[in-house]
Design an enzyme around this catalytic site. Structure first.
Site: not given
Ligand code: COA
Length: 225
Positions: A88-89
């Site tokens: 996840y960014h």
């Protein structure tokens, strides 16, 4: 983390210790599992698989896919090139690059002095789940018992027990059984039965059948005697 000595520790120490300690455990040398991983009887980890921070139930096998931050039940089949627990960014910061919010030097450098957006919630996968080749499953999702995820699916929402989903984004194709049979199967939890009992039931498990609640109940009773 320096992955080279860590990978060697998996290949030459941990992998072999698991094989000695856990009945039926086997992992190809060309695999990696992080120290937080937990394994069970008859796990098979095929060439090229990468597992991080994950737990596998008994008889679950992983072909050359990536399983990250996931808890997977028993009797699951993880197809080739599946990616479970995508990273996840944050997309609402000025940059999506981890150098600005993570101490991990993913690209060899970081400007951050703290991990600002720690690990995403785990993927929770039930029992008897089949994940098709190349499927992607986003972090934090729940995949119910008995579900099937089609080849190449991108799963962005939870998947109901005993449903078959496919496509991008993954959508319901059908359920494997009727509602009442699904309920009965979920109250039976056959995946917790002993190896000896499962051996006795193999003909029922391998036969095509128009399953009804009565037939499942009979099988359930037979498994308890
Ligand atoms: C998901 C799957 C199990 C469905 O099989 P099925 O129930 O026999 O489904 P059908 O072939 O009858 O297809 C039903 C519909 O879903 C679509 N569909 C099936 N699989 C699909 C997939 N992977 N992606 C997108 N759509 C798919 C079909 O095109 C069909 O659509 P239509 O009704 O509009 O014509 C199967 O297609 C699949 O993807 N298996 C995974 C194979 C694999 O990865 N093996 C690796 C070994 S572990």
């Amino acid at each position: 983390m320096n992955l080279i000595p860590e990978r060697a520790k998996w290949q030459w120490v941990r992998r072999i210790q698991y094989a000695n300690r856990i009945k039926g455990f086997w992992a190809h040398w060309d695999t990696y599992a992080s120290p937080e991983c937990q394994f069970s009887a008859y796990n098979k980890i095929y060439r090229g698989a990468f597992l991080g921070r994950s737990k596998l139930g008994r008889f679950t096998y992983v072909t050359n896919g990536t399983v990250y931050n996931s808890t997977i039940g028993s009797f699951c089949s993880i197809g080739p090139n599946a990616i479970i627990g995508l990273g996840y960014h944050p997309t609402d910061l000025l940059s999506t690059h981890p150098a600005f919010y993570s101490k991990n030097k993913t690209a060899g450098i970081t400007f951050a002095s703290e991990d600002k957006y720690p690990l995403q919630p785990k993927v929770m996968i039930g029992n008897d789940v089949w994940i098709g080749a190349g499927a992607l499953i986003r972090s934090g999702l729940k995949i119910g018992d008995g579900a099937v995820v089609g080849a190449g699916a991108v799963v962005t929402r939870d998947v109901k027990p005993f449903s078959v989903v496919a496509g991008v984004p993954a959508k319901l194709i059908r359920y494997r059984f009727s509602d009442d049979v699904i309920q009965e199967l979920q109250s039976w939890n056959w995946w917790d039965l002993s190896v000896d009992i499962l051996q006795l039931l193999v003909d029922d498990f391998s036969a095509r059948n128009d399953w009804t609640v009565e037939k499942i109940k009979r099988l359930k009773d037979a498994s308890l005697t």
